[in-house]
Design an enzyme around this catalytic site. Sequence first.
Site, short mmCIF file in Angstrom:
data_model
loop_
_atom_site.label_atom_id
_atom_site.label_comp_id
_atom_site.label_asym_id
_atom_site.label_seq_id
_atom_site.Cartn_x
_atom_site.Cartn_y
_atom_site.Cartn_z
N ASP A 13 27.84 11.79 21.17
CA ASP A 13 27.68 11.29 22.54
C ASP A 13 28.19 12.31 23.56
O ASP A 13 27.64 12.44 24.66
CB ASP A 13 28.45 9.96 22.65
CG ASP A 13 28.16 9.20 23.92
OD1 ASP A 13 27.51 9.75 24.82
OD2 ASP A 13 28.61 8.05 24.01
N CYS A 239 27.24 8.99 30.27
CA CYS A 239 26.07 9.01 31.13
C CYS A 239 26.52 9.26 32.56
O CYS A 239 27.04 8.37 33.21
CB CYS A 239 25.39 7.65 31.01
SG CYS A 239 23.81 7.54 31.79
#
Lengths: 308, 308
Positions: A13, A239
């Site tokens: 991630d 994100c």
Amino acid sequence: MTTVQIREVGPRDGFQNEPETIPTADKIRLINGLGRAGFSRIEVASFVRPDVIPQLADGVEVLHGIDVPDSVSLMVLVPNSRGLDNALVQREYFHEVALFVSASETHNKKNVNRTVEESMADNDVLVKRVVAEDLTCAAVIATSFGCPYEGKVEMSRVLDLAERFAEHGATELGFGDTTGMCNPKYANEFFAAAIERLPGVEVTAHFHNTRGQGLANAYAALEAGCRSFESSFGELGGCPVPKGSTGNIATEDLVSMFHEMDVQTGVDLDVVIGSAREAQQVLGRKLTSHSIVSGPINWTPGVDVVGH
Amino acid sequence: MTTVQIREVGPRDGFQNEPETIPTADKIRLINGLGRAGFSRIEVASFVRPDVIPQLADGVEVLHGIDVPDSVSLMVLVPNSRGLDNALVQREYFHEVALFVSASETHNKKNVNRTVEESMADNDVLVKRVVAEDLTCAAVIATSFGCPYEGKVEMSRVLDLAERFAEHGATELGFGDTTGMCNPKYANEFFAAAIERLPGVEVTAHFHNTRGQGLANAYAALEAGCRSFESSFGELGGCPVPKGSTGNIATEDLVSMFHEMDVQTGVDLDVVIGSAREAQQVLGRKLTSHSIVSGPINWTPGVDVVGH
């Protein structure tokens, strides 16, 4: 004594969001360092199409190249049946498969170009295939606490999806705060409800630090009974929405908070901070975690903390 | 509906740590902006010796020059009787006086070159003088949650000092996490105990974000019943120990968290973020708060959050 599990997600991630290609050898060295830090779980690769996420195109080389203790359970992310086919060729190199869906239609559409129901119909099959391979299946529900396109996401909608994953055989359910829209009050309510709704399933919190509330959410989830968390060393990845924001919570800050509260993680904080500083060198820029600067808290009287 | 008070301390606690002199006109403009943001309390000046803290040498000009709504209660910090003498010359320009002591001997010695008892003997007199002037007396206890020189600081020691301040007439007691050593579990225990021990006294939490736990501590204190907080716009100031660490929690991040939990602050978040961005321009460097980048959370469906 309270004990929690922390999955280090930086190698997947975190790295995924880096614009410059990280050399495979650097990835392997960093993951080996994280393996020595005492994590029981590390997310290391993703079986997505290399043209979609070139940064993770070397996933198989990474899986083959790393050398971590046997006690570390390695996770790979799988987006679809093609991805699972490819992953299973490497069956002996990992232990856990993460499947995912977004709770909000718009985010799911933008992320994987399918409706939520289309994704779930696939996931129903994928979960069973993963379980049949005697692998741990962890399902992740993105935008669990809010969607940047749709706003609020109903708790019942998220928990219905979670239950469906569990009914098909997922033994871990992760709830992702994809763009950092959770607050501690809601985190507390949500995890209390999720744990009640999902007996026998490990419930995992994945928070972002978009507005600085990441650790507050983690504390609130802990208070609700959550004992499994995901975080990223160096505060890598996540994100960045809105643009320029931070994403994932930093592993070293999460571990520091837990240890200060006498919550056991099994992780050596000094080693993680060392890994984060090494990542800083590899990436050639200052990372945003707090402990990377401050070091661990020092309760030893008379020691000059400025020297850290 | 839960309501909290937030005192904006940036103009004193924040500016004080800036190495470059901030022009008085800029200070006045920034404080006027904060006044328009809806704060009921702002700490604006310090009556310390100008050779000790040159950055705050223009305190009287600031007090004379600012123009904030009558509803704003202005606070000045006073270190000793000489400071109070000087402050009282400007009696009509402020409403609250902050007195302070460190809970740990070593920090108090290094900070004001006196023993804790010497400081408290002075404070006993100062509190009475402040109250006799019909000013609000808020006492602040530094290193309430740990000392960088002595390590742990006993809760009973901190609360004994607090009680002594209250007995002499202080109506607000602030507990400062001077070098960011508090964790949310302890914050929760501490504020529950402090509120019980100090009936009729306003109990204020002043946290730092040294290891990223600032908002977690604020949430934990809120859960314990604390309804008064201090923070600094732009995450300015505080005590950067260890060197390079962040200090005070950012007002805009604190306000964002509270509003997301439906906790009322009376503060206009957009205006505070505007003030923080203005401070960024004045100081010519990037400030470290999260909301200054992300903007407030946006629950409106379909709005492009990246545009913030």
